[in-house]
Design an enzyme around this catalytic site. Structure first.
Site, PDB file in Angstrom:
ATOM      1  N   ASP A 179      -8.539  -5.710   0.391  1.00  0.00           N
ATOM      2  CA  ASP A 179      -7.666  -6.827  -0.002  1.00  0.00           C
ATOM      3  C   ASP A 179      -6.749  -7.268   1.142  1.00  0.00           C
ATOM      4  OD1 ASP A 179      -8.764  -5.731  -2.265  1.00  0.00           O
ATOM      5  OD2 ASP A 179      -6.911  -5.584  -3.400  1.00  0.00           O
TER       6      ASP A 179
ATOM      7  N   LEU B 195     -18.334  12.242  -1.509  1.00  0.00           N
ATOM      8  CA  LEU B 195     -18.264  12.930  -0.217  1.00  0.00           C
ATOM      9  C   LEU B 195     -18.296  14.448  -0.349  1.00  0.00           C
ATOM     10  CD1 LEU B 195     -17.636  12.402   2.892  1.00  0.00           C
ATOM     11  CD2 LEU B 195     -15.370  13.203   2.320  1.00  0.00           C
TER      12      LEU B 195
ATOM     13  N   ARG C 182     -15.416   7.011  14.409  1.00  0.00           N
ATOM     14  CA  ARG C 182     -14.201   7.811  14.239  1.00  0.00           C
ATOM     15  C   ARG C 182     -14.558   9.282  14.140  1.00  0.00           C
ATOM     16  NH1 ARG C 182     -11.755  10.186   9.724  1.00  0.00           N
ATOM     17  NH2 ARG C 182     -12.966   9.050   8.178  1.00  0.00           N
TER      18      ARG C 182
ATOM     19  N   GLU D 243      -6.083   2.551   7.474  1.00  0.00           N
ATOM     20  CA  GLU D 243      -7.482   2.114   7.569  1.00  0.00           C
ATOM     21  C   GLU D 243      -7.600   0.590   7.596  1.00  0.00           C
ATOM     22  OE1 GLU D 243     -10.250   4.370   5.211  1.00  0.00           O
ATOM     23  OE2 GLU D 243     -11.886   2.955   5.600  1.00  0.00           O
TER      24      GLU D 243
ATOM     25  N   HIS E  26     -18.685   5.352   4.503  1.00  0.00           N
ATOM     26  CA  HIS E  26     -17.490   6.175   4.351  1.00  0.00           C
ATOM     27  C   HIS E  26     -16.222   5.528   4.889  1.00  0.00           C
ATOM     28  CE1 HIS E  26     -15.041   9.757   4.128  1.00  0.00           C
ATOM     29  NE2 HIS E  26     -14.904   9.840   5.429  1.00  0.00           N
TER      30      HIS E  26
ATOM     31  N   GLY F 100       0.819  -1.210   0.000  1.00  0.00           N
ATOM     32  CA  GLY F 100       0.000   0.000   0.000  1.00  0.00           C
ATOM     33  C   GLY F 100       0.847   1.251   0.000  1.00  0.00           C
ATOM     34  N   ALA F 101       0.493   2.191  -0.869  1.00  0.00           N
ATOM     35  CA  ALA F 101       1.249   3.429  -1.008  1.00  0.00           C
ATOM     36  C   ALA F 101       0.385   4.641  -0.694  1.00  0.00           C
ATOM     37  CB  ALA F 101       1.822   3.537  -2.418  1.00  0.00           C
TER      38      ALA F 101
ATOM     39  N   PHE G 137     -14.056  20.677  13.650  1.00  0.00           N
ATOM     40  CA  PHE G 137     -14.540  19.421  13.083  1.00  0.00           C
ATOM     41  C   PHE G 137     -15.452  18.747  14.096  1.00  0.00           C
ATOM     42  CE2 PHE G 137     -13.258  16.679   9.381  1.00  0.00           C
ATOM     43  CZ  PHE G 137     -13.081  17.719   8.486  1.00  0.00           C
TER      44      PHE G 137
ATOM     45  N   GLN H 163     -18.692   3.357   9.420  1.00  0.00           N
ATOM     46  CA  GLN H 163     -19.127   4.754   9.521  1.00  0.00           C
ATOM     47  C   GLN H 163     -19.921   5.195   8.296  1.00  0.00           C
ATOM     48  OE1 GLN H 163     -16.199   8.290   9.646  1.00  0.00           O
ATOM     49  NE2 GLN H 163     -17.226   8.273  11.622  1.00  0.00           N
TER      50      GLN H 163
ATOM     51  N   ALA I 135      -0.528   5.734   5.051  1.00  0.00           N
ATOM     52  CA  ALA I 135       0.034   4.803   6.032  1.00  0.00           C
ATOM     53  C   ALA I 135       1.272   4.113   5.457  1.00  0.00           C
ATOM     54  CB  ALA I 135      -1.014   3.776   6.452  1.00  0.00           C
TER      55      ALA I 135
ATOM     56  N   ARG J 132     -20.201  12.002  13.999  1.00  0.00           N
ATOM     57  CA  ARG J 132     -20.810  11.598  12.730  1.00  0.00           C
ATOM     58  C   ARG J 132     -21.966  10.623  12.902  1.00  0.00           C
ATOM     59  NH1 ARG J 132     -15.399  11.098   8.945  1.00  0.00           N
ATOM     60  NH2 ARG J 132     -15.202  13.349   8.693  1.00  0.00           N
TER      61      ARG J 132
ATOM     62  N   HIS K 245     -21.079   8.501   6.724  1.00  0.00           N
ATOM     63  CA  HIS K 245     -20.778   9.927   6.820  1.00  0.00           C
ATOM     64  C   HIS K 245     -22.059  10.714   6.582  1.00  0.00           C
ATOM     65  CE1 HIS K 245     -19.041  13.836   5.891  1.00  0.00           C
ATOM     66  NE2 HIS K 245     -17.842  13.392   6.248  1.00  0.00           N
TER      67      HIS K 245
ATOM     68  N   THR L 103     -17.139  17.248   2.202  1.00  0.00           N
ATOM     69  CA  THR L 103     -16.369  17.224   3.443  1.00  0.00           C
ATOM     70  C   THR L 103     -17.097  17.802   4.662  1.00  0.00           C
ATOM     71  OG1 THR L 103     -14.362  17.988   4.542  1.00  0.00           O
ATOM     72  CG2 THR L 103     -15.221  19.414   2.839  1.00  0.00           C
ATOM     73  N   GLU L 104     -16.784  17.223   5.817  1.00  0.00           N
ATOM     74  CA  GLU L 104     -17.253  17.764   7.092  1.00  0.00           C
ATOM     75  C   GLU L 104     -16.704  19.178   7.300  1.00  0.00           C
ATOM     76  OE1 GLU L 104     -17.426  14.892  10.305  1.00  0.00           O
ATOM     77  OE2 GLU L 104     -16.361  16.287  11.599  1.00  0.00           O
TER      78      GLU L 104
END
Ligand SMILES: Cc1cc2nc3c(=O)[nH]c(=O)nc-3n(C[C@H](O)[C@H](O)[C@H](O)COP(=O)(O)OP(=O)(O)OC[C@H]3O[C@@H](n4cnc5c(N)ncnc54)[C@H](O)[C@@H]3O)c2cc1C
Length: 559
Positions: A208, A239, A372, A361, A337, A10-11, A114, A227, A14, A273, A229, A241-242
């Site tokens: 995956d 989405l 979250r 995630e 979300h 994963g890139a 937020f 979650q 994280a 949320r 959203h 955004t919040e």
């Protein structure tokens, strides 16, 4: 066969953060990603990243408390303390690497409010914070000389004598299947949003890594905590955004009322949320919605604020809903979300399988619990990405490569793929099965849930799995065979969907995002514990783990 000390799947944020810290710790690091790195879903993050900075009169303990309350007391408090304590340094480090955060009138790093937080502590770059962070980290990772296997696809993990020893990867361009031997492996493969339809997540968010880790003995934890959203666009589910509500947007029902007054009189639109999504769904269910939606109104913020801080969502509104939010409110509704659960890890990213780590995630360090807080996920990816990278690099120094790992370690996957390609029966392609799975999850495992519906979903998922066993891949080519890739992804998704449905049926109370109409109250006596799902040859098994409580005793949760 390839060899590395630390292999990262994963890139996104994280994976990139893990790569950087592992390479700084002296390891030979490689990253595998199924898409170009900056097309990872982290790139889509809009609103921002949380940190409590002392020189703003804020305190990490306040951030921790908001996070714990937000989690409906399911988050492990020791892990939350680590994340909140390290947040400030992490955000400043990103700033020093080159992220151009928005600034306030005095020229200091700017913050916006937020949801679920009593302080404005969300740092942001307009409404494309994820893109800004990811591009800067990508630069750093390239500069550090990390090898990136771009457009390579994880098929499975290799375990030798109970320890993770590498992974089997398919090169998408050629269809060739390789073994990458590695002393440690970090799963940073992101979320599973597309197990639901619609979702705010990119089409590549198919769980995956969660499934691959689960298959080799890692545990999936808190999977019932999905979650929804509060502000996703009608139809497409894109989405909004919040950050819009953070800047002051209102939520209105068909009568023009700011209905949050009745559900969260103190925090209003900026309650957690889960609370806002339930309020919206209740308004819609009770007939005060408009065509299955409520309205988000930003008009009073004025053109300057909208163009400077919410330009992307203005474009999204125009492109996907034909609404210019300068002039009209925009129809929105709760939509899938984020997955709070994931691969169970400790605060150094270690899973139950030695040598196997998870971050971002895909992982469940247990900092989000039942819900979250917005802008805590980007923080989670960076803090625990860094910590996993450091730990995995350290462990890799003191061990050798698996001795039995060879090119033949990929034979199982080669056979499996050959079997898929050889199946010329009249079976169906992946598409319809994936769509039905997504619809089922969205029907029965959304904002409100109840026993019969969840059992129906589980039954349907099992039927879909039978159909999947006969799935047909008409495209037999080796080059960029997306038909094959999507089919493999669907296999991963089915594990995730099943774990979600099972865990949700198991939890006989309402907590955070898991709201049961047939058990509407939180039940700390019996359910202040995590639900874990373990893979066995006879199917999934459920286990429990107590929640870690340190300084904050559970209280009634109101906003
Ligand atoms: C639209 C949107 C907006 C958001 N906004 C915010 C926000 O403002 N603030 C916040 O805190 N959070 C936000 N979130 C949540 C947050 O962005 C994500 O949780 C986070 O970015 C996930 O990062 P990650 O590194 O774990 O995974 P991702 O960024 O999803 O990266 C996953 C990586 O894994 C790779 N991968 C996956 N499967 C395979 C495979 N089989 N083989 C090889 N590679 C694989 C992918 O190629 C990718 O590189 C938002 C999420 C969405 C969807």
């Amino acid at each position: 066969m390839f060899d590395h000390d630390v292999l990262i799947i994963g890139a996104g944020l994280a994976g990139m953060r893990a790569a950087l810290s592992a390479v700084e710790a002296g390891a030979d690091v490689a990253v595998v990603t199924k898409v170009h790195p900056v097309r990872s879903h982290s790139n889509a993050a809009q609103g921002g990243i949380n940190a409590a900075l002392t020189d703003r009169g804020d305190d990490w303990r306040e951030h921790a408390y908001d996070t714990i309350k937000g989690s409906d007391y399911l988050g492990d408090q020791d892990a939350i303390a680590v994340m909140c304590r390290e947040a400030g340094d992490e955000v400043i480090a990103m700033e020093h690497m080159g992220v151009i955060f928005n600034r306030d009138d005095e020229g200091r790093l700017g913050t916006r409010a937020f949801g679920g937080q009593r302080q404005a502590r969300t740092f942001f770059v307009s409404d494309f914070t994820g893109q800004a962070l990811l591009h800067v980290l990508f630069e750093q990772v390239m500069k550090a000389g990390v090898r990136i296997y771009e457009e390579w696809f994880l098929l499975s993990l290799i375990v030798e004598d109970g320890e993770c020893a590498g992974a089997v990867i398919m090169e998408i361009r050629s269809g060739e299947i390789h073994v990458v031997r590695s002393k440690t492996v970090i799963i940073a493969s992101g979320g599973l949003g597309r197990v639901f339809e619609p979702s705010t997540n990119a089409l590549i968010c198919t769980g995956d890594g969660m499934s691959a880790a689960y298959q080799v003995g890692a545990l999936l934890m808190d999977m019932e905590m999905v979650q929804y959203h509060p502000t996703t666009l009608k139809g497409s589910g894109v989405l909004i955004t919040e950050g819009a509500r953070g800047e002051g947007a209102y939520l209105l029902n068909s009568k023009g009322d700011r209905f949050m007054e009745r559900y969260a009189p103190n925090m209003m639109e900026l309650a957690s949320r889960d609370v806002v999504s339930r309020a919206e769904q209740t308004e819609i269910n009770e007939g005060r919605g408009i065509d299955g939606c409520v309205l988000l109104d930003v008009r009073h913020l004025g053109e300057a604020v909208i163009n400077e801080r919410l330009s992307q969502i203005r474009e999204i509104g125009r492109d996907f809903a034909n609404v210019d939010l300068l002039h009209e409110p925009i129809p929105i509704r709760p939509g899938m979300h984020y997955q709070m659960g994931g691969i169970k890890t400790d605060v150094d990213g270690q899973t139950e399988v030695p040598g196997l780590y998870a971050a971002g995630e895909a992982a469940c360090v247990s900092v989000h619990g039942g819900n979250r807080l917005g802008a805590n996920s980007l923080l989670d990816t960076l803090v625990f990405g860094r910590r996993s990278g450091e730990h995995a690099a350290e462990v890799a120094k003191s061990k050798g490569h698996g001795t039995t790992v060879s090119d033949a370690s990929a034979d199982g996957d080669r056979l499996n793929i050959q079997r898929l390609l050889d199946n010329d029966s009249s079976g169906e392609m992946f598409g319809k099965i994936r769509r039905e799975m997504g619809d089922t999850m969205n029907e029965h495992l959304a904002v409100y849930r109840e026993q019969n519906g969840m059992e129906t979903a589980l039954g349907e998922l099992r039927g879909l799995r039978e159909r999947y066993n006969n799935v047909v891949v008409p495209d037999k080519s080796k080059t960029f065979n997306t038909n094959l890739l999507f089919t493999l992804e669907l296999g991963f998704m089915m594990d995730c969907a099943e774990a979600i449905a099972l865990s949700a049926i198991e939890r006989k109370e309402s907590r955070g995002a898991h709201t049961r109409t047939d058990a509407p109250d939180r039940d700390d006596e019996n359910w202040l514990r995590h639900i874990l799902v373990k893979h066995t040859d006879d199917g999934p098994e459920v286990e429990y783990l107590p929640v870690v409580i340190t300084d904050w005793e559970p209280q009634v949760r109101s906003y």
